[in-house]
Scaffold this active site. Structure first.
Site, mmCIF file in Angstrom:
data_model
loop_
_atom_site.group_PDB
_atom_site.id
_atom_site.type_symbol
_atom_site.label_atom_id
_atom_site.label_comp_id
_atom_site.label_asym_id
_atom_site.label_seq_id
_atom_site.Cartn_x
_atom_site.Cartn_y
_atom_site.Cartn_z
ATOM 1 N N ASP A 10 0.849 -1.198 0.000
ATOM 2 C CA ASP A 10 0.000 0.000 0.000
ATOM 3 C C ASP A 10 0.887 1.252 0.000
ATOM 4 O OD1 ASP A 10 0.962 -0.627 2.561
ATOM 5 O OD2 ASP A 10 -0.735 0.293 3.580
ATOM 6 N N HIS A 242 9.797 -0.561 9.164
ATOM 7 C CA HIS A 242 8.692 -1.528 9.128
ATOM 8 C C HIS A 242 8.761 -2.437 7.899
ATOM 9 C CE1 HIS A 242 6.865 0.276 12.578
ATOM 10 N NE2 HIS A 242 6.615 1.430 11.979
#
Lengths: 310, 310
Positions: A10, A242
């Site tokens: 995303d 992340h």
């Protein structure tokens, strides 16, 4: 042997780093990219995914657009303060040249896995909606996927979007429950480990100083992201690593320390999105997830920096 | 001429509903497709029962197999009610008709996109397939003029629990998603499908007296349902919720009282899991999303059934 991956993403600033990192790593062959809502709206992340494969001459890799919202939860007002309205730090990037594949991301995953039995690793770094839909469209993929290496969750540490929940999982907790409870090998690269892998200023600046298309793009899009981290966590320009950490795991799992427990989701109420490690199998008897709880952080960071500055 | 698509967890009362659509004498009915879903019995048994019913009626309809379990939860079945094969333990021979290759969800998406607003949907089981289809293709919500749902209990009289009707109880998350998807819905709840609406001893006698393959099939495949209904719910004779829903879909005037309200589904509590909460007085001040049937013309519903059995 190279590992064939489908990168579900995303994008997103750290997605940009992660996908570029994957595409620049000889250990991995990105056979497809699937996009999902999350860091920005579905149509936006799809275009960004396409831009990112084109960025360094990988326009031949198919990009399939997936879900615009969670399977069960109503459409969310997505926060834009981390990644910007355009998922690219509000830099209004040029439109991609190519076109999206004419197939939904979930079906693309099913088709690719069936065509490459036992060979595909799924690397989702956003909400797990596409992966869950693929599982429901073709349950057989559970036995045909090599591994799912996902960025998301917080088993033994606090969350980031709520006190308990990590953002990717929170955005579609039902999808996460489907993915964690399926009978396949899942590795969770969540906040337990990504908050230990802190991209410090020196390393970050080194990436941004490189002269390659990825670095040139990152220089434009990271200020918004870095600014957010600084305001929220006060870590002085450094960021938690992340999404790239999930790619690092795909390249070299030996850099990580894991614990095993089945993961159970809370799908309702104010604890929604909490990934509960049911270590003693009190609640569920399905397969355990590899939960990353530690890493050789310096080595992970050096791997990322090395690849992105090449 | 009426075009319909049926989604079904085919056991005994679903079979009668399919038979009604296949043999409706009043106008031409084109069944565009039948999709099966896990519910009353296992997915494979549902599919087999649907195929058998079509074959019995000497018709050809494409049948697509769908979701083998609810979105998030473990499967719940209704063998106790419908018998070990879902057909009253009649152990009908294996059908010769075969299923189509496409997954039910893809078949439904393709058919609706190719024929927007051309046919209605009638759902007789858990809403798993519909939720998956809407998740992959949210545009379907505006391409289906009406979806008639056998499910829920608007007056809160449940069957599988005091609060919930079986179809919604089995996959409450799917139901909640579908209810709030924007798809036009008419809910035919369990409370309409009991008491006087049941076929009583006299009704069954007159059905058997028709002495057709279809009348015999209707009573035979429901023999376990007749027995269980008496022992379990203490109600006389045979409830036929799916055929009542089909009757309303085929002739909407059979529903004599209805209203449109905000309706949601409880997915949180164990006590009221799957309860369809109807905001009849509008106290929540939310937009109405479901048309609720409050009453049916019982003699006309029974005649609608009988004319397909003679």
């Amino acid at each position: 042997m190279t590992k064939k991956i489908i990168f579900d993403t995303d994008p997103g600033v750290d997605d940009t780093m992660a996908l570029t990192f994957a595409l620049r790593s000889p250990e991995l062959e990105v056979v497809g990219v699937t996009s999902v809502f999350g860091n920005a709206a579905g149509p936006v992340t799809a275009q960004n995914a396409l831009r990112l494969v084109e960025l360094e001459g990988n326009g031949h890799i198919p990009v399939a657009r997936g879900a615009d919202q969670a399977i069960v939860l109503p459409a969310l007002e997505l926060g834009t303060e981390v990644h910007g309205e355009d998922g690219m730090g509000n830099t209004d990037p040029a439109p991609p040249k190519g076109k999206l594949a004419d197939v939904h991301a979930a079906q693309f995953i099913v088709d690719t896995v069936l065509a490459n039995p036992g060979e595909i690793t799924l690397v989702p770094v956003g909400p797990l909606t596409n992966i869950a839909l693929a599982l429901r469209l073709e349950p057989k993929i559970a036995e045909l996927v090599d591994e799912v290496i996902l960025m998301g969750g917080a088993a033994y540490v606090p969350g980031n979007i709520t006190p308990l929940a990590e953002a990717n999982i929170y955005h579609d907790p039902h999808a996460a429950q489907m993915v964690f409870s399926a009978d396949w090998k899942v590795t969770m690269v969540g906040l337990d480990v990504t908050h230990q892998i802190v991209m410090d200023n020196a390393r970050f600046d080194k990436i941004l100083a490189a002269d390659n298309p990825a670095a040139n793009l990152l220089r434009k899009i990271v200020p918004c992201y870095r600014n957010f981290f600084d305001q929220v966590y006060g870590i002085g320009g450094a960021v938690y690593t992340h999404d790239p950490s999930a790619v690092a795991y795909a390249i070299d799992p030996g850099l990580f320390e894991v614990r095993q427990a089945p993961i159970v989701l809370e799908t309702e109420g104010r604890c929604m999105g909490k990934t509960i490690a049911d270590e003693e199998h009190r609640w569920v008897d399905y397969r355990s997830t590899n939960i990353c709880v530690g890493a050789q952080a310096e080595a992970v960071l050096d791997l990322i920096v090395g690849r992105l500055t090449k | 001429m009426k075009r319909i698509w049926i989604d079904t967890d085919t056991a005994s009362d679903d079979a009668v509903a399919i038979l009604m659509a296949l043999r409706w004498p009043d106008e031409e009915i084109i069944i565009e497709g039948i999709t099966t879903v896990s519910g009353n019995v296992s997915l494979e048994e549902c599919t087999r029962n649907a195929l058998y019913t079509i074959e019995l009626c000497g018709k050809q309809v494409p049948v697509y197999q769908g979701a083998g379990k609810p979105l998030v939860r473990e499967a719940v079945f209704g063998y106790f009610f419908h018998g070990p094969d879902g057909m009253g333990g009649m152990n009908y021979p294996s059908p010769k008709l075969e299923i189509e290759e496409n997954h039910a969800v893809n078949a439904l998406i393709d058919a609706i996109r190719a024929n927007p607003n051309e046919f209605i949907l009638v759902t007789l089981g858990p809403l798993t397939n519909i939720a998956l289809a809407l998740s992959i293709a949210p545009d379907l919500a505006e391409k289906i003029p009406m979806c008639y749902v056998m499910g829920g209990a608007a007056a809160t009289l449940g069957n599988i629990t005091p609060a919930a009707e079986f179809n919604i109880y089995v996959d409450p998350e799917a139901a909640k998603m579908v209810f709030h998807s924007g798809l036009p819905l008419t809910m035919v709840g369990w409370e309409l499908c009991r008491g006087e609406a049941n076929l009583d001893d006299e009704d069954i006698k007159s059905v058997l007296a028709m002495d057709t393959v279809y009348s015999k099939f209707t009573v035979d495949c429901n023999r376990q349902a007749i027995q269980t209904n008496r022992e379990w719910l203490g109600e006389p004779m045979l409830p036929l919720p799916d055929p009542i829903t089909m009757a309303i879909a085929l002739d909407s005037s059979i529903c004599t009282k209805k209203g449109k309200y905000y309706v949601t589904v409880d997915v949180e509590s164990e006590v009221t899991r799957g309860m369809t909460v109807v905001d009849e007085r509008g106290v929540l001040e939310k937009d109405a999303n479901v048309t609720v049937c409050w009453a049916i013309d019982v003699p006309r519903w029974k005649e609608a059934l009988y004319k397909t059995l003679r």
